[in-house]
Design a protein around this motif. Structure first.
Motif, PDB file in Angstrom:
ATOM      1  N   SER A 167      32.944  42.302  50.894  1.00 14.43           N
ATOM      2  CA  SER A 167      32.850  40.947  51.120  1.00 14.43           C
ATOM      3  C   SER A 167      33.820  39.540  51.093  1.00 14.43           C
ATOM      4  O   SER A 167      34.626  40.342  50.853  1.00 14.43           O
ATOM      5  N   THR A 168      34.161  39.277  52.458  1.00 15.86           N
ATOM      6  CA  THR A 168      35.050  38.490  52.262  1.00 15.86           C
ATOM      7  C   THR A 168      34.598  37.081  51.275  1.00 15.86           C
ATOM      8  O   THR A 168      34.367  36.373  50.385  1.00 15.86           O
ATOM      9  N   CYS A 169      36.171  37.122  51.090  1.00 14.03           N
ATOM     10  CA  CYS A 169      36.586  35.479  49.486  1.00 14.03           C
ATOM     11  C   CYS A 169      36.145  34.137  50.011  1.00 14.03           C
ATOM     12  O   CYS A 169      35.722  33.748  50.505  1.00 14.03           O
ATOM     13  N   SER A 214      41.335  36.699  58.839  1.00 18.20           N
ATOM     14  CA  SER A 214      42.016  38.215  57.423  1.00 18.20           C
ATOM     15  C   SER A 214      40.876  38.687  58.761  1.00 18.20           C
ATOM     16  O   SER A 214      40.501  38.045  59.627  1.00 18.20           O
ATOM     17  N   ARG A 257      39.298  41.431  58.480  1.00 17.43           N
ATOM     18  CA  ARG A 257      37.236  41.375  57.547  1.00 17.43           C
ATOM     19  C   ARG A 257      37.007  40.090  57.864  1.00 17.43           C
ATOM     20  O   ARG A 257      35.802  40.744  58.642  1.00 17.43           O
ATOM     21  N   SER A 258      37.328  39.284  58.382  1.00 19.37           N
ATOM     22  CA  SER A 258      36.685  38.331  58.950  1.00 19.37           C
ATOM     23  C   SER A 258      36.053  38.350  60.730  1.00 19.37           C
ATOM     24  O   SER A 258      35.025  38.377  60.914  1.00 19.37           O
ATOM     25  N   ASP A 311      33.982  41.658  60.887  1.00 22.53           N
ATOM     26  CA  ASP A 311      32.219  41.076  60.181  1.00 22.53           C
ATOM     27  C   ASP A 311      31.960  40.173  61.776  1.00 22.53           C
ATOM     28  O   ASP A 311      30.609  40.299  62.146  1.00 22.53           O
ATOM     29  N   SER A 329      41.752  31.434  53.955  1.00 25.02           N
ATOM     30  CA  SER A 329      40.106  31.520  53.507  1.00 25.02           C
ATOM     31  C   SER A 329      39.924  33.633  53.653  1.00 25.02           C
ATOM     32  O   SER A 329      41.413  34.033  54.173  1.00 25.02           O
ATOM     33  N   ASP A 330      39.371  34.376  52.894  1.00 27.21           N
ATOM     34  CA  ASP A 330      39.135  35.603  52.629  1.00 27.21           C
ATOM     35  C   ASP A 330      40.793  36.087  52.615  1.00 27.21           C
ATOM     36  O   ASP A 330      41.429  36.565  52.565  1.00 27.21           O
ATOM     37  N   HIS A 331      41.687  34.936  51.178  1.00 29.52           N
ATOM     38  CA  HIS A 331      42.843  35.595  50.699  1.00 29.52           C
ATOM     39  C   HIS A 331      43.029  36.190  49.020  1.00 29.52           C
ATOM     40  O   HIS A 331      42.378  35.381  48.001  1.00 29.52           O
ATOM     41  N   GLY A 378      44.389  42.829  51.069  1.00 33.25           N
ATOM     42  CA  GLY A 378      43.792  41.943  52.391  1.00 33.25           C
ATOM     43  C   GLY A 378      44.873  42.018  54.056  1.00 33.25           C
ATOM     44  O   GLY A 378      44.273  41.313  54.739  1.00 33.25           O
ATOM     45  N   THR A 416      36.662  30.274  50.022  1.00 33.18           N
ATOM     46  CA  THR A 416      38.601  29.502  50.906  1.00 33.18           C
ATOM     47  C   THR A 416      38.039  28.104  49.076  1.00 33.18           C
ATOM     48  O   THR A 416      37.082  27.881  48.773  1.00 33.18           O
TER      49      THR A 416
END
Ligand SMILES: Cc1cc2nc3c(=O)[nH]c(=O)nc-3n(C[C@H](O)[C@H](O)[C@H](O)COP(=O)(O)OP(=O)(O)OC[C@H]3O[C@@H](n4cnc5c(N)ncnc54)[C@H](O)[C@@H]3O)c2cc1C
Length: 476
Positions: free
Chosen positions: A164-166, A251, A253-254, A257, A20-22, A130, A168
């Motif tokens: 924003s997260t990417c 991540s 970033r998550s 968030d 996720s979020d990669h 990332g 999955t």
């Protein structure tokens, strides 16, 4: 001729072991080309300490299973990064090698070699963000330099958007045929751990889904009281996510968030927690802009300080074994030996005791942590040590010496932490304290029935005096 737009992409994974979020994985999966995920047991992995290497293997195994669920595989190869990747490119006909950027000196040295070598061969070599919230070169002071102090760094980034997260990927496009892979067990990544994996195993929370569950639980139950509970080592007042962030099982970033959402919901401790995530970014910012952070005094005049640099001295040995007679220090050192983790308050106290009371070079402590911690991170560890020793940027000044006795009164008032880890202090010690004796190597010849030292190796007052005297006499 092969159409370069159809050739496989080798996705070289290191400390980004998640789906996720990669950013690199998400873009590879959307490129309409086969993706071959690969983990290389390269010079960076080979140089890692015993506990981090064991934990890294657990993370690799977890990602391999997650990739299988996506119709993919994780190819394992051993050898220096460049020749190993070159060989795989040849075997698979890959036209590109993509990876997530890391920022410490050693990881960068390796990646730069890979990039130059692959480009020479005509293979696309591309790196992605990332690993941090804000890439080190994107956070600048008013005069265009890098930050050496945390607070202005925090002020600069606290309202910024890390993007924003990417998504999955639902499926990871597979190649027509898979290259051969090593077997993880054959690498023996836990072999160097003389305390044995069985001791640490119950204390590790491995893999992406466990990490994400951990974040959710912390947001639901922990973040509200974080600002105060985070300082009490006898309680579970922190997220515990460092081991997952270290291997990129979640991540950053998550985490950001979730932290920001908790701030919006008015959860009291949320901003302090987001600030800690930014300490992590700050460490990577410093490691990028001053690569010596991980190996040498950041303030170079500290090279002249009369540190003890002999790791064989009895006092260093006693510090490592948790028998200094200073209870807070000993509890923390034992916690690390059994769990591969140490509470942040403990890290600050043991580092202060080693560098100030025992006047021992921070590198000796930093190396011991690098061997014992399952959340070992080259930038965070070195920054933490240099901060504690006084040789780093934005460090606690050397003359400000933590008193391990008053720290205990403040942060372990009811003695819960010391009881949890020092068996000799109790007639009926808990399992945690006893498990230390199962963990240590036999040649340490320690037993829970032994008498605990009557006196500290160096008493708080005397150590402070000695440290201050050396500091006054320094000639820089
Ligand atoms: C001497 C010393 C050595 C350290 N070595 C490491 C290390 O090898 N690896 C490591 O991840 N952290 C290290 N730290 C920082 C800190 O102690 C740990 O990140 C923290 O204890 C992890 O617990 P947690 O995940 O529950 O953190 P939380 O309190 O829940 O914080 C959330 C996240 O923020 C980051 N963070 C928190 N505090 C710090 C900090 N002071 N510096 C940088 N990032 C931070 C971590 O990624 C952490 O997981 C060290 C600190 C010191 C003083």
């Amino acid at each position: 001729m092969t159409d370069p737009d159809k050739t496989p992409i080798l996705l070289w994974l290191r400390r980004d072991l998640r789906l996720s979020d990669h950013p690199a994985l998400a873009e590879a999966c959307g490129a309409g080309r086969p993706v071959i995920p690969v983990f290389v047991h390269d010079e960076m992995v080979a140089a890692a300490g015993a506990a981090p290497r064991w934990r890294w293997a657990r993370s690799v195994a977890s990602l391999a299973a997650a990739l299988e669920d996506k119709g993919s595989r994780l190819i394992l190869r051993r050898g220096d990064a460049l020749p190993t990747l070159r060989k795989l490119v040849k075997e698979t006909g890959a036209g590109a090698v993509w990876w997530t950027r890391l920022y410490d000196a050693e990881a960068r040295r390796i990646a730069e070699g890979v990039k130059a070598g692959l480009r020479e061969d005509g293979t696309e070599a591309r790196s992605f963000p990332g690993h941090v919230l804000f890439e080190p070169w994107t956070v600048e002071t008013g005069s265009g330099g890098y930050y050496k102090v945390y607070t202005p760094f925090w002020k600069n980034v606290r309202s910024r958007d890390p993007g924003s997260t990417c998504p999955t990927p639902g499926k990871v496009p597979a190649p027509e045929s898979w290259p051969a892979s090593d077997k993880l067990e054959e690498w023996g990544m836990g072999d160097a751990m003389d305390r044995g994996a069985a001791v640490i195993e119950p204390h590790a929370t491995v893999g992406e889904s466990a990490a994400s569950h951990r974040l959710g639980a912390f947001m639901a139950h922990g973040v509200q009281d974080y600002a105060t509970a985070r300082d009490l080592p006898g309680q579970e007042g922190t997220s515990g996510l460092s081991e997952n962030l270290t291997y990129g099982e979640i991540s950053i970033r998550s985490c950001w968030d979730s932290g920001r959402r908790a701030m919006e919901e008015g959860k009291k401790g949320a901003e302090t927690w987001v600030g800690e995530l930014v300490w992590r970014d700050f460490a990577h910012h410093l490691a990028f802009h001053t690569p010596r952070l991980t190996t040498a005094n950041w303030r170079q005049d500290w090279d002249a300080f009369p540190w003890n640099e002999d790791a064989r001295l009895k006092e260093v040995r006693d510090w490592k074994r948790g028998v200094t007679g200073m209870t807070f220090v000993d509890a923390a050192m034992r916690e690390m030996y059994v769990t591969g983790r140490m509470h942040n308050r403990g890290r600050m106290i043991v580092a202060s005791y080693l560098t100030k009371h025992l006047m021992t070079h921070w590198r000796i402590g930093c190396d011991w942590f690098a061997d014992c911690l399952i959340d070992w991170d080259p930038a965070n560890n070195a920054m933490g040590w240099q901060w504690s020793a006084g040789s780093g940027p934005d460090a606690t000044p050397f003359f400000r010496v933590f008193n391990p006795e008053t720290q205990v009164e403040k942060f372990d008032k009811d003695g819960a932490y010391r009881r949890a880890w020092i068996a000799e202090l109790s007639d009926d010690p808990p399992d945690t304290a006893l498990s230390y004796f199962d963990a240590i190597p036999r040649h340490w010849a320690m037993d829970p029935g032994d008498a605990y030292p009557d006196e500290p190796l160096v008493p708080a007052g005397e150590g402070r005096r000695r440290a201050l005297e050396a500091y006054e006499k320094r000639d820089f």
